[in-house]
Design a protein around this motif. Structure first.
Motif, PDB file in Angstrom:
ATOM      1  N   ARG A 246     -12.297   6.350 -52.105  1.00  0.00           N
ATOM      2  CA  ARG A 246     -11.599   4.958 -51.659  1.00  0.00           C
ATOM      3  C   ARG A 246     -11.933   3.664 -52.800  1.00  0.00           C
ATOM      4  NH1 ARG A 246      -7.850   5.616 -49.112  1.00  0.00           N
ATOM      5  NH2 ARG A 246      -7.862   3.550 -48.252  1.00  0.00           N
ATOM      6  N   VAL A 247     -12.314   4.230 -54.099  1.00  0.00           N
ATOM      7  CA  VAL A 247     -12.435   3.089 -54.735  1.00  0.00           C
ATOM      8  C   VAL A 247     -11.296   2.857 -55.695  1.00  0.00           C
ATOM      9  CG1 VAL A 247     -13.773   2.397 -57.079  1.00  0.00           C
ATOM     10  CG2 VAL A 247     -15.094   3.886 -55.328  1.00  0.00           C
ATOM     11  N   ASN A 248     -10.891   1.749 -55.619  1.00  0.00           N
ATOM     12  CA  ASN A 248      -9.753   0.978 -56.297  1.00  0.00           C
ATOM     13  C   ASN A 248      -9.863   0.903 -57.814  1.00  0.00           C
ATOM     14  OD1 ASN A 248      -7.851  -1.031 -57.539  1.00  0.00           O
ATOM     15  ND2 ASN A 248      -7.027  -1.147 -55.341  1.00  0.00           N
ATOM     16  N   LYS A 249      -9.179   1.753 -58.420  1.00  0.00           N
ATOM     17  CA  LYS A 249      -9.503   1.981 -59.867  1.00  0.00           C
ATOM     18  C   LYS A 249      -9.115   0.576 -60.517  1.00  0.00           C
ATOM     19  CE  LYS A 249     -10.509   6.326 -59.506  1.00  0.00           C
ATOM     20  NZ  LYS A 249     -10.444   6.334 -57.913  1.00  0.00           N
ATOM     21  N   THR A 250      -8.398  -0.286 -60.077  1.00  0.00           N
ATOM     22  CA  THR A 250      -7.948  -1.482 -60.906  1.00  0.00           C
ATOM     23  C   THR A 250      -9.318  -2.429 -61.058  1.00  0.00           C
ATOM     24  OG1 THR A 250      -5.698  -1.377 -60.271  1.00  0.00           O
ATOM     25  CG2 THR A 250      -6.299  -3.429 -61.045  1.00  0.00           C
ATOM     26  N   ASP A 251      -9.879  -2.628 -59.629  1.00  0.00           N
ATOM     27  CA  ASP A 251     -10.876  -3.650 -59.913  1.00  0.00           C
ATOM     28  C   ASP A 251     -12.495  -3.084 -59.459  1.00  0.00           C
ATOM     29  OD1 ASP A 251     -10.456  -3.230 -57.133  1.00  0.00           O
ATOM     30  OD2 ASP A 251      -9.321  -5.103 -57.040  1.00  0.00           O
TER      31      ASP A 251
ATOM     32  N   TRP B  30      -0.044 -10.568 -54.420  1.00  0.00           N
ATOM     33  CA  TRP B  30       0.110  -9.105 -54.614  1.00  0.00           C
ATOM     34  C   TRP B  30       1.221  -8.515 -55.105  1.00  0.00           C
ATOM     35  CZ3 TRP B  30      -4.557  -6.926 -54.734  1.00  0.00           C
ATOM     36  CH2 TRP B  30      -5.668  -7.557 -53.962  1.00  0.00           C
ATOM     37  N   ARG B  31       2.149  -9.185 -55.100  1.00  0.00           N
ATOM     38  CA  ARG B  31       3.405  -8.521 -55.459  1.00  0.00           C
ATOM     39  C   ARG B  31       3.300  -7.911 -56.868  1.00  0.00           C
ATOM     40  NH1 ARG B  31       8.691  -7.729 -53.879  1.00  0.00           N
ATOM     41  NH2 ARG B  31       8.476  -8.905 -51.999  1.00  0.00           N
ATOM     42  N   PRO B  32       2.582  -8.518 -57.890  1.00  0.00           N
ATOM     43  CA  PRO B  32       2.445  -8.062 -59.232  1.00  0.00           C
ATOM     44  C   PRO B  32       1.858  -6.815 -59.265  1.00  0.00           C
ATOM     45  CG  PRO B  32       2.312 -10.477 -59.334  1.00  0.00           C
ATOM     46  CD  PRO B  32       2.328 -10.063 -57.971  1.00  0.00           C
ATOM     47  N   ARG B  33       1.086  -6.361 -58.391  1.00  0.00           N
ATOM     48  CA  ARG B  33       0.197  -5.198 -58.338  1.00  0.00           C
ATOM     49  C   ARG B  33       0.901  -4.171 -57.153  1.00  0.00           C
ATOM     50  NH1 ARG B  33      -6.063  -4.604 -56.866  1.00  0.00           N
ATOM     51  NH2 ARG B  33      -6.037  -6.125 -58.458  1.00  0.00           N
ATOM     52  N   LYS B  34       1.360  -4.730 -56.187  1.00  0.00           N
ATOM     53  CA  LYS B  34       1.927  -3.806 -55.349  1.00  0.00           C
ATOM     54  C   LYS B  34       3.372  -3.237 -55.401  1.00  0.00           C
ATOM     55  CE  LYS B  34      -1.633  -4.593 -52.094  1.00  0.00           C
ATOM     56  NZ  LYS B  34      -2.421  -3.520 -52.343  1.00  0.00           N
ATOM     57  N   GLY B  35       4.141  -4.155 -56.228  1.00  0.00           N
ATOM     58  CA  GLY B  35       5.677  -3.997 -56.496  1.00  0.00           C
ATOM     59  C   GLY B  35       6.534  -3.902 -55.256  1.00  0.00           C
ATOM     60  N   LYS B  36       7.384  -2.737 -55.275  1.00  0.00           N
ATOM     61  CA  LYS B  36       8.202  -2.487 -54.082  1.00  0.00           C
ATOM     62  C   LYS B  36       7.389  -2.514 -52.936  1.00  0.00           C
ATOM     63  CE  LYS B  36      11.724  -0.811 -57.169  1.00  0.00           C
ATOM     64  NZ  LYS B  36      12.689   0.879 -57.303  1.00  0.00           N
TER      65      LYS B  36
END
Length: 506
Positions: free
Chosen positions: A155-160, A229-235
């Protein structure tokens, strides 16, 4: 221990008093397992769900434990369908699991596991499972390693590098000053200064959403959240916003939402969505949004400080930051709890029992139909057959599978399917029309003629049906019968009466 399976809203609504009794008694229960939160969530789910309800015997009137679950359907690249058994709150609830009266927990868990193993699924997804080590260990120990694999989900988010299985929380003292003594002197000074500024400075103010303002306040929160969050989560952002709005709106209607907004004059700066659990005396911070262009005092620090102070004033016992060990949360003097994120999977990779859960067939059919419409014929055929293995008389699946077979020119198999449909759908013409077309394609003209006659009997207005009948009769050498059909199509009286479709050909 005896298990009842609850699977409709009427039955679930009748559990309220019993559910609250179990919820109050369970030290590990959280808002997401409260009847008040679950009721609107289950009511709006678009996938099947069940609640396993445990009692001491079949005749006992009171349940001692509940386990809410949902059933999802997935399909692989070959058209194979599978069911996943998930926690009921998955995709919205930060905490999932079961609730139980403590002295009945062990026996209830064993009974739950036995019932689960009688269901049809390939993966049991224990995501964000909240409870004691003893509770979780007891549950997974019921699934033998000879038949199941048990694996942990990262469950570790790879981005942050945020670990979303860690949940920071604050145990609240009885007064605000006592709380301030539990945090660092730097944070304590900031909070005192910032909250004093809000309390005394007319430029800054904090409002709580009311019935009149909640729609606008939610719009503010979600607009800020979307911008971040849109730049990261997109569609995915649009569906997430819809999901947040729906869940938070329903929570407000049931008295479960605290929505403070920080303002500078008439300009909103930030907002928090906090779920309110009066039964467990907890506030659960859900999401936040802020005006990223604002360069003044830290809105997040102000709103969290305000909300913790508010919680203490209301006699709350916990301020919960929910999932994620983001660094800023640790300035509030938090402790940690860890969630269990595991998957129990069948070693075969297929559903237990070798078939789909009948409750999931509508979703399975949609997935098969999507493949069919995309031109993935072999995959769609496999999916249709799998559905029919579970429900051989599923009319919609038979109809679409028959069309697929006819489209492949496998008219022998298509004819079998359409003949079965004519016996099941006795009041509709379409199976007869499709049967006639397959018979005609195989050169079985008299069988086709009889099928088209049934179409005329049921729905004489079907375009070109008399011409179709005349055509197959002509091919069968029944010239006079073909003439009668054509004359009838033009409204000309013939022997047997105008429009008569009573005779059969043999």
């Amino acid at each position: 221990m005896y298990i009842d399976v609850i699977e409709d809203m009427d039955a679930f609504s009748q559990l309220r008093e019993n559910w609250d009794e179990v919820y109050d008694a369970d030290p590990h229960a959280t808002l997401y397992l409260s009847w008040n939160w679950l009721f609107p969530w289950l009511e709006n789910l678009n996938t099947p769900w069940v609640v396993l309800a445990a009692k001491e015997s079949g005749s006992a009137s009171r349940y001692v434990a509940f386990f809410p679950l949902r059933l999802d359907t997935r399909i692989d690249g070959t058209g194979r369908l599978f069911n996943d058994l998930r926690m009921a709150g998955s995709h919205a609830a930060d905490y999932t699991g079961l609730i139980s009266i403590p002295e009945s927990e062990a026996d209830a868990i064993v009974a739950f596991a036995q019932q689960i193993k009688r269901m049809n699924w390939a993966d049991l997804v224990l995501d964000n499972f909240c409870g004691s080590d003893v509770r979780f260990s007891k549950l997974v120990s019921c699934f033998s390693q000879s038949k199941f694999t048990i694996s942990q989900t990262d469950r570790v988010n790879k981005t942050d590098q945020v670990d979303n299985s860690i949940c920071p929380y604050v145990d609240l003292p009885e007064d605000w000053d006592a709380y301030l003594e539990t945090i660092s002197s730097n944070t304590r000074q900031k909070l005192r200064r910032l909250l004093r500024a809000v309390d005394t400075n007319s430029e800054y103010r904090i409002t709580h959403a009311t019935k009149e303002t909640v729609a606008a306040d939610l719009n503010t929160l979600l607009r800020f959240w979307e911008t971040k969050w849109r730049p990261r989560k997109g569609k995915l952002t649009d569906s997430l916003v819809r999901g947040h709005r729906g869940m938070l709106s329903r929570s407000f209607e049931r008295g479960l939402l605290l929505l403070p907004t920080l303002w500078l004059g008439d300009r909103p700066l930030a907002a928090l969505a906090i779920l309110l659990d009066e039964q467990k005396k907890s506030l659960l911070f859900y999401i936040t949004g802020r005006d990223e262009s604002f360069a003044g005092p830290q809105p997040g620090l102000i709103l969290h400080g305000h909300s913790i102070r508010y919680a203490i004033s209301r006699g709350m016992k916990r301020y919960d930051f929910l999932r994620g060990n983001e660094r800023y949360k640790y300035s509030f003097g938090v402790k940690e709890q860890r969630l269990y994120c595991y998957v129990v999977a069948t070693r075969s990779g297929s559903n237990l029992g070798g078939r789909l859960d009948v409750r999931t067939l509508p979703d399975a059919l949609k997935k098969a139909t999507d493949l069919h419409q995309e031109g993935k014929i072999d995959q769609a055929a496999r999916a249709y057959r799998q559905i029919l293995e579970t429900d051989p008389r599923n009319e919609n699946t038979l109809h679409r599978y028959g069309q697929l077979l006819a489209g492949k020119s496998d008219h022998v198999a298509a004819k079998r399917v359409f003949k079965l449909l004519t016996r099941m759908r006795t009041d509709t013409y379409k199976p007869w029309l499709l049967l006639g077309q397959s018979c005609e394609a195989m050169g079985q003209y008299l069988d086709a003629a009889n099928a088209y006659r049934e179409v005329i009997r049921l729905q004489p207005g079907v375009p070109d049906i008399f011409s179709k009948l005349a055509n197959v009769l002509f091919k069968a050498g029944r010239i006079e019968d073909a003439r009668k059909a054509l004359m009838t199509s033009y409204g000309v009286g013939v022997a047997g009466g105008e429009g008569d479709a009573s005779f059969r050909v043999h």
